[in-house]
Each structure stands twice: as C-alpha cells, then as structure tokens.
Scaffold this motif. Structure first.
Motif, PDB file in Angstrom:
ATOM      1  N   ASP A 184     -11.050  22.287  42.836  1.00  0.00           N
ATOM      2  CA  ASP A 184     -10.600  21.718  44.081  1.00  0.00           C
ATOM      3  C   ASP A 184      -9.123  22.109  44.499  1.00  0.00           C
ATOM      4  OD1 ASP A 184     -13.387  21.180  44.652  1.00  0.00           O
ATOM      5  OD2 ASP A 184     -13.079  19.227  44.724  1.00  0.00           O
ATOM      6  N   GLU A 185      -8.339  22.839  43.436  1.00  0.00           N
ATOM      7  CA  GLU A 185      -6.928  22.805  43.799  1.00  0.00           C
ATOM      8  C   GLU A 185      -6.713  23.477  45.077  1.00  0.00           C
ATOM      9  OE1 GLU A 185      -5.307  24.129  40.214  1.00  0.00           O
ATOM     10  OE2 GLU A 185      -5.980  22.473  38.843  1.00  0.00           O
ATOM     11  N   GLU A 186      -7.372  24.816  45.214  1.00  0.00           N
ATOM     12  CA  GLU A 186      -7.082  25.514  46.513  1.00  0.00           C
ATOM     13  C   GLU A 186      -7.722  24.977  47.845  1.00  0.00           C
ATOM     14  OE1 GLU A 186      -8.130  29.176  44.862  1.00  0.00           O
ATOM     15  OE2 GLU A 186      -6.128  29.549  44.087  1.00  0.00           O
ATOM     16  N   VAL A 187      -8.397  24.063  47.838  1.00  0.00           N
ATOM     17  CA  VAL A 187      -8.971  23.319  49.178  1.00  0.00           C
ATOM     18  C   VAL A 187      -8.288  22.997  49.856  1.00  0.00           C
ATOM     19  CG1 VAL A 187     -10.874  21.900  49.866  1.00  0.00           C
ATOM     20  CG2 VAL A 187     -11.430  23.268  47.642  1.00  0.00           C
ATOM     21  N   TYR A 188      -7.970  23.477  51.117  1.00  0.00           N
ATOM     22  CA  TYR A 188      -7.169  22.685  52.211  1.00  0.00           C
ATOM     23  C   TYR A 188      -7.474  21.301  52.407  1.00  0.00           C
ATOM     24  CZ  TYR A 188      -6.042  27.510  53.416  1.00  0.00           C
ATOM     25  OH  TYR A 188      -5.661  28.779  53.406  1.00  0.00           O
ATOM     26  N   GLU A 189      -6.510  20.419  52.574  1.00  0.00           N
ATOM     27  CA  GLU A 189      -6.676  18.997  52.720  1.00  0.00           C
ATOM     28  C   GLU A 189      -7.855  18.485  53.865  1.00  0.00           C
ATOM     29  OE1 GLU A 189      -6.389  15.114  51.674  1.00  0.00           O
ATOM     30  OE2 GLU A 189      -5.161  16.647  50.566  1.00  0.00           O
ATOM     31  N   GLN A 190      -7.706  19.266  54.811  1.00  0.00           N
ATOM     32  CA  GLN A 190      -8.531  18.835  56.071  1.00  0.00           C
ATOM     33  C   GLN A 190      -9.940  19.200  55.706  1.00  0.00           C
ATOM     34  OE1 GLN A 190      -5.954  21.211  55.752  1.00  0.00           O
ATOM     35  NE2 GLN A 190      -6.524  23.121  57.274  1.00  0.00           N
ATOM     36  N   HIS A 191     -10.250  20.015  54.671  1.00  0.00           N
ATOM     37  CA  HIS A 191     -11.642  20.370  54.308  1.00  0.00           C
ATOM     38  C   HIS A 191     -12.095  19.379  53.148  1.00  0.00           C
ATOM     39  CE1 HIS A 191     -11.538  23.793  56.871  1.00  0.00           C
ATOM     40  NE2 HIS A 191     -10.743  24.435  56.395  1.00  0.00           N
ATOM     41  N   ARG A 192     -11.457  18.560  52.600  1.00  0.00           N
ATOM     42  CA  ARG A 192     -11.808  17.702  51.455  1.00  0.00           C
ATOM     43  C   ARG A 192     -12.875  16.735  51.886  1.00  0.00           C
ATOM     44  NH1 ARG A 192      -8.777  18.434  46.886  1.00  0.00           N
ATOM     45  NH2 ARG A 192      -6.975  19.798  46.953  1.00  0.00           N
ATOM     46  N   ALA A 193     -12.754  16.083  52.815  1.00  0.00           N
ATOM     47  CA  ALA A 193     -13.625  14.994  53.400  1.00  0.00           C
ATOM     48  C   ALA A 193     -15.121  15.572  53.710  1.00  0.00           C
ATOM     49  CB  ALA A 193     -13.288  14.421  54.728  1.00  0.00           C
ATOM     50  N   LEU A 195     -16.099  18.552  52.377  1.00  0.00           N
ATOM     51  CA  LEU A 195     -16.611  19.144  51.030  1.00  0.00           C
ATOM     52  C   LEU A 195     -17.144  17.704  50.312  1.00  0.00           C
ATOM     53  CD1 LEU A 195     -16.827  21.304  48.884  1.00  0.00           C
ATOM     54  CD2 LEU A 195     -14.665  20.551  48.139  1.00  0.00           C
ATOM     55  N   SER A 196     -16.609  16.802  50.402  1.00  0.00           N
ATOM     56  CA  SER A 196     -17.243  15.289  49.560  1.00  0.00           C
ATOM     57  C   SER A 196     -18.615  14.990  50.348  1.00  0.00           C
ATOM     58  CB  SER A 196     -16.130  14.355  49.874  1.00  0.00           C
ATOM     59  OG  SER A 196     -16.644  13.185  49.187  1.00  0.00           O
ATOM     60  N   GLN A 197     -18.585  15.120  51.588  1.00  0.00           N
ATOM     61  CA  GLN A 197     -19.876  14.652  52.151  1.00  0.00           C
ATOM     62  C   GLN A 197     -21.035  15.811  51.939  1.00  0.00           C
ATOM     63  OE1 GLN A 197     -19.502  13.844  56.520  1.00  0.00           O
ATOM     64  NE2 GLN A 197     -21.659  14.194  56.803  1.00  0.00           N
ATOM     65  N   PHE A 198     -20.419  17.082  51.923  1.00  0.00           N
ATOM     66  CA  PHE A 198     -21.327  18.131  51.380  1.00  0.00           C
ATOM     67  C   PHE A 198     -21.945  18.004  50.134  1.00  0.00           C
ATOM     68  CE2 PHE A 198     -22.034  23.026  50.583  1.00  0.00           C
ATOM     69  CZ  PHE A 198     -23.170  22.945  51.179  1.00  0.00           C
ATOM     70  N   ARG A 199     -21.070  17.619  49.132  1.00  0.00           N
ATOM     71  CA  ARG A 199     -21.774  17.470  47.866  1.00  0.00           C
ATOM     72  C   ARG A 199     -22.594  16.424  47.906  1.00  0.00           C
ATOM     73  NH1 ARG A 199     -15.658  17.726  45.647  1.00  0.00           N
ATOM     74  NH2 ARG A 199     -15.824  19.648  44.426  1.00  0.00           N
ATOM     75  N   SER A 200     -22.611  15.169  48.467  1.00  0.00           N
ATOM     76  CA  SER A 200     -23.184  14.042  48.792  1.00  0.00           C
ATOM     77  C   SER A 200     -24.733  14.478  49.393  1.00  0.00           C
ATOM     78  CB  SER A 200     -22.775  12.842  49.522  1.00  0.00           C
ATOM     79  OG  SER A 200     -23.672  11.876  49.731  1.00  0.00           O
ATOM     80  N   PHE A 201     -24.732  15.291  50.273  1.00  0.00           N
ATOM     81  CA  PHE A 201     -25.831  15.988  50.909  1.00  0.00           C
ATOM     82  C   PHE A 201     -26.773  16.698  50.079  1.00  0.00           C
ATOM     83  CE2 PHE A 201     -27.392  19.850  53.027  1.00  0.00           C
ATOM     84  CZ  PHE A 201     -28.292  19.518  54.141  1.00  0.00           C
ATOM     85  N   LEU A 202     -25.942  17.581  49.314  1.00  0.00           N
ATOM     86  CA  LEU A 202     -26.592  18.438  48.220  1.00  0.00           C
ATOM     87  C   LEU A 202     -27.107  17.396  47.169  1.00  0.00           C
ATOM     88  CD1 LEU A 202     -24.396  21.583  47.899  1.00  0.00           C
ATOM     89  CD2 LEU A 202     -26.817  21.403  49.024  1.00  0.00           C
ATOM     90  N   ARG A 203     -26.467  16.632  46.900  1.00  0.00           N
ATOM     91  CA  ARG A 203     -27.096  15.580  45.408  1.00  0.00           C
ATOM     92  C   ARG A 203     -28.339  14.990  46.182  1.00  0.00           C
ATOM     93  NH1 ARG A 203     -21.625  13.871  44.939  1.00  0.00           N
ATOM     94  NH2 ARG A 203     -22.113  12.011  46.220  1.00  0.00           N
ATOM     95  N   SER A 204     -28.233  14.414  47.307  1.00  0.00           N
ATOM     96  CA  SER A 204     -29.596  13.713  47.539  1.00  0.00           C
ATOM     97  C   SER A 204     -30.822  14.813  47.599  1.00  0.00           C
ATOM     98  CB  SER A 204     -29.436  13.098  49.115  1.00  0.00           C
ATOM     99  OG  SER A 204     -29.065  14.040  49.838  1.00  0.00           O
ATOM    100  N   LEU A 205     -30.411  16.302  48.212  1.00  0.00           N
ATOM    101  CA  LEU A 205     -31.596  17.055  48.180  1.00  0.00           C
ATOM    102  C   LEU A 205     -32.140  17.556  46.890  1.00  0.00           C
ATOM    103  CD1 LEU A 205     -30.467  19.471  51.101  1.00  0.00           C
ATOM    104  CD2 LEU A 205     -32.236  17.726  51.319  1.00  0.00           C
ATOM    105  N   MET A 206     -31.134  17.397  45.994  1.00  0.00           N
ATOM    106  CA  MET A 206     -31.498  17.970  44.710  1.00  0.00           C
ATOM    107  C   MET A 206     -32.105  16.905  43.968  1.00  0.00           C
ATOM    108  SD  MET A 206     -30.446  20.917  44.161  1.00  0.00           S
ATOM    109  CE  MET A 206     -30.341  21.236  45.908  1.00  0.00           C
TER     110      MET A 206
END
Length: 530
Positions: A184-193, A195-206
């Motif tokens: 995540d080093e190159e991920v822009y700060e404004q996108h991190r939140a 990205l975190s929610q997207f991870r949670s979204f995918l975790r639940s679907l998986m």
C-alpha cells in the motif's frame, strides 16, 4: 561460531518472519523429542497437532509450508509416523492433489470470463444483503455438483481481479502496467479509507462463499471427498445419499441463509461493509473501458472460455473422469484456443495451487501421526458404550470437533471404518450403521467450518494470494465463521437427534447391503496391506 555467522543463519531461517515466530518454531523442534521420551508418543502426537495448527493460524506471518514441513519432517525422524503411512495418505488423496494441480490452474485460463460475468453481478446488484445471499447460494449450489475447491478457486480468482483493479487505480497506476498489488506504499492517502472498506467488503463476500461451499458440499455424494467414501461403504446411490442427508442438510441450509441475512443486517463480526462509491465508480469505468476496447479476438477468447466452461460443467456433472483430469482438459482446451502457448505464460497458472498442494501433502504427514498413534481411538471406544440415540449425537459432535482441529476427510475415513467394523462384528445393526454414517458425514462437514484447517476449501482460501491482500487471517476467519458455526452446529445437532430416522428396507435388502459392507471392508484391508 561468530556472532555474525549466528545472526546470518537466524536471519535466513524462515526469511522475513518475526523473530518471536522463528524462536517459537525452534522451541517446538527442540521440545518435541523431550516430550516424546518423557511423556510418550500419544502426548507427543497431540502436541504436534497443536503446533501444526499454530503454523496455520500464523499463516500471514509465515507461509505454513516451511514451519509445518519442519515439524512433519521431525515427526518422521522421531518415529511418530512412517513414510509408508504418508504414501498411503497421498495415494488415498491423489484425486484431491490432482484437482489442486490441474483444476485450479484451469480456472486461471478462464479468469477473464469470470471477471466479465461477476463484474456484472457485483455492479448490477446494489443491495449488499442480496449480493451476499447470492454468493452463499451460488457457492452452495455449485459445490453440491462440482466440488468445494473448484468453487473456491473461482471465487479467489474473481476476488483478486476485483481487488487488483481498484488497488492500482488508488495508487495512481494503470492497472495494465503493473502486477504488484501487495503493498500500500503508493496508495494515495485519500484512497486508503475506501481501500480498507473495500477489503472488508471482499472479506465478507469470500466468507459467505466459503460457508456456501460447506452448505452445498454436505448435501450430495460428490460434494466432498468423504461423502463418496461414506456412500461407497454404505452402498448408497446419488439419490439415496441426498435423501438420507436431507433431514439434516436442508434445515442447516435454511439456517445458513438466515445467518447470512442476520449478519449483513446487523453488520456484526466483520460483516456488512458495502462497496464504496469510489470503488464502484472505478470498476464501472474499468468495465466500460474494457467493453469499448474489446476486439473481435477478445470476444472470441471470451466465447471459447464460455464453451470450455460448459464442457467443465458437463464433465463434472456426469463424472466423465476424475476432477483433476477434467481440470487438465480445461488447461489444454482453454490455452489452445485462446493463444496461450508459451510455457512461461502457462507456468503462471500453477503458481496459485502448487504451494498449497505441497502444504496439503505436509498435512498428510500430520494425519499420518494421528493414524499411527491412534489419537482418536479412545473417543471412538467411549462412544460405542452409549445407547443408540446418544451415539448418533456423540458421533456428530465428535466428528465436528476433531474435523475442526485436523481434517474432515481423515476423520470421516477413520470413523466410518470403525462403524463398518462394528457392524460386521455385530456390535451395531444396519439401522444404527446408517444413522451413524449420516452423523459422521454431517459432523465432518458442518461444525468443521469453525476453523480454516477443518475443510480444504477454507485452508485454500486462507493460504491463497487473496488472503493477505484483503487481510483475511486465521483468527479473522475463525471469528467471521463463528456465528455460522454456532447456529449450523446446533441446528444440525437438533436435526440429527430429532429428525433423523432409520430408512425402511426389507430384510433381504439389508442382507445385501451388509454383504456389500463386508466385501468392501475386505477390499479396503487388502489395499491398505492390513
């Protein structure tokens, strides 16, 4: 030896794993011989099982193949199991290994089609509850007629595809220009939140999909490897197997659906995260761009992948061959007709499955320890001292608990062998054998969702390349599976105790089936060399 030399050796040992983890593994390796010599092989065997589970739980710290492999290697050196037992376990599970090697690689050549189809589903369904329910039910349906590992491979491929698109955009990188999505080093700060929610979204679907594979896999003869073993022993055909399991599996399926809706409504235990608007916008733009730039060649590739998919479903549904060989045919057909003929490009298709294949083979060593040291035998002997109704409930719970800490295929193999011998010896009658067979099958499939090592599909998800991307650790899987585990186990227990009844059969039919059981036992004994 100088300090610098010792430091170099320690730094190389297990690579970038934390120092405390390396020290723990070294301590395990040192204390195991002491435990064996002082407390005996049974205690040493149980300690080894616990240590191996620890390596699985710490999969995000270090891939379990290396530390687990060292423990397995030591078990053989200490005489807790033998290479003959290990080879028998490998031979018994050869179809599973071939499935992993070839079928998962075959799915790789269909990833564009899968991403094409699932993108429309994910973007077309706005309700998270509906989407989650669909993932659970589709995974259940497919697992009932295909197999859980194949379905899990599909879900993993789709999840990696979705994650990669947004992660690269969030880093300001064209998703076609770079493959690395692990940092995540190159991920822009404004996108991190987002990205975190997207991870949670995918975790639940998986997790919904993974639970779905268990719900569907328990229902049919071909859903899980142990189902086929039990059906062959009991001489049950496809329809009879389904009907005998239905009093337990159908209530459990409805319970799973209700738990899914409850979790997505209450948003507890890591569920309920929705697809962020920014991510949806990126994926919609990506989908529109792909469609605008799609050439006739691309359309032909999608069409050929679809035809190969049809072949896959037909071949699996009619059991034209073993799953692994069908997977090999998918590799040949999909690569031949989509222009993938370079050996390096083909080699990428095996990158996901081969590490897990090696890990599963190491797992068979631990299974060999359980078998050779008869770690489960006292439990079985105690259960046979109970009355019939208590035996059914006890077999269900014991199989569930032991499957959660070892492997459901192995547990089912051991237990069905014991009740088969008991039936032949006259300890139990045919009706009791049938009831206990149902209890064993449902017990190894339902409560075993409690841990990733309970089912191969769960372990595959945990050790896949997707798990670290979406931060899906061992304990997170345990926590997210907990509501399902509690409700499904209780509903299954109630069904086993109150809904399960002996099937009616004539005395002649029972004699025929008992004759089959005796002959099958003799055949198994010869194949094992016992």
């Amino acid at each position: 030896m100088s300090y610098s030399a010792r430091k170099a050796i320690f730094d190389n040992f297990l690579g970038n794993a934390p120092h405390w983890y390396k020290t723990t593994i070294v301590a395990f390796l040192l204390i195991n011989p002491l435990i064996l010599w002082s407390l005996g092989p049974v205690i040493a065997g149980w300690v080894l099982v616990g240590q191996f589970i620890f390596t699985l739980a710490m999969a995000l710290k270090c891939y379990p193949l290396q530390p687990g492999g060292l423990l397995a290697f030591e078990a053989v050196l200490l005489g807790l199991t033998s290479t003959d037992t290990i080879m028998y376990e490998i031979q018994s599970n050869l179809e599973v290994l071939l499935l992993l090697i070839f079928m998962v690689a075959g799915i790789f050549f269909m990833k564009n089609l899968l991403l094409f189809l699932f993108s429309r589903i994910l973007l077309g369904i706005k309700s998270k509850r509906t989407l989650s329910l669909m993932f659970l039910l589709v995974a259940a349906f497919l697992s009932a007629f295909l197999d859980a590992l194949t379905v899990t491979a599909v879900v993993i491929s789709v999840g990696v595809g979705f994650y990669g698109i947004y992660h690269k955009v969030a880093a300001g990188i064209d998703y076609k220009e770079r493959d690395d999505i692990t940092t995540d080093e190159e991920v822009y700060e404004q996108h991190r939140a987002d990205l975190s929610q997207f991870r949670s979204f995918l975790r639940s679907l998986m997790m919904h999909a993974a639970i779905g594979t268990a719900l569907g896999g328990v229902c049919t003869l071909v859903g899980e490897p142990q189902n086929l073993l039990i059906a062959n022993t009991a001489n049950w055909e496809f329809g009879e197997f389904f009907l005998r399991m239905a009093p337990v599996t159908i209530p459990v399926l409805f319970a799973g659906v209700l738990v899914c809706l409850f979790l997505e409504t209450t948003k507890i235990m890591g569920y309920g995260a929705t697809l962020p608007d920014a991510v949806r916008k990126v994926m919609e733009d990506d989908q529109a761009e792909r469609e605008a730039k799609r050439t006739k060649k691309d359309n032909w590739n999608l069409a050929m992948q679809a035809l190969v998919g049809v072949w896959l479903i037909i071949a699996l549904a009619f059991h034209l061959s073993t799953v692994g060989l069908i997977g090999l045919s998918v590799i040949v057909l999909a690569s031949a007709f989509t222009g993938v003929i370079d050996e390096h490009a083909i080699g990428k298709s095996f990158e996901e499955a081969l590490p897990f294949t090696a890990l599963l083979t190491v797992f068979f060593v631990i299974v060999g320890v359980i078998f050779d040291q008869e770690l489960f035998k006292p439990i079985i002997e105690y259960i046979f001292t109970l009355d019939r109704d208590s035996q059914v409930a006890a077999f269900y719970l014991a199989n569930g608990a032991l499957s959660a800490i070892s492997d459901n295929v192995f547990v089912a193999t051991v237990y069905v062998g014991e009740i088969k011998q008991a039936a032949i010896n006259g300890v139990i009658d045919r009706d009791a054998f049938d009831l206990l067979s149902v209890a064993i099958n449902t017990g190894t499939n339902i409560p075993s969702v409690a841990t990733p090592n309970g089912q191969a599909a769960f372990l595959f998800l945990l050790t896949s390349g997707l798990a670290p991307l979406i931060r899906l650790s061992y304990m997170r899987m345990v926590i997210m599976a907990l509501p399902y585990t509690i409700v499904m186990t209780i509903v299954g227990l109630i069904a086993v105790v109150y809904f399960l009844k002996p099937a009616t059969a004539t005395m002649y039919e029972k004699q025929l089936i008992n004759h089959h059981t005796v002959e099958q036992l003799k055949s198994d004994g010869k194949s094992k060399g016992h």
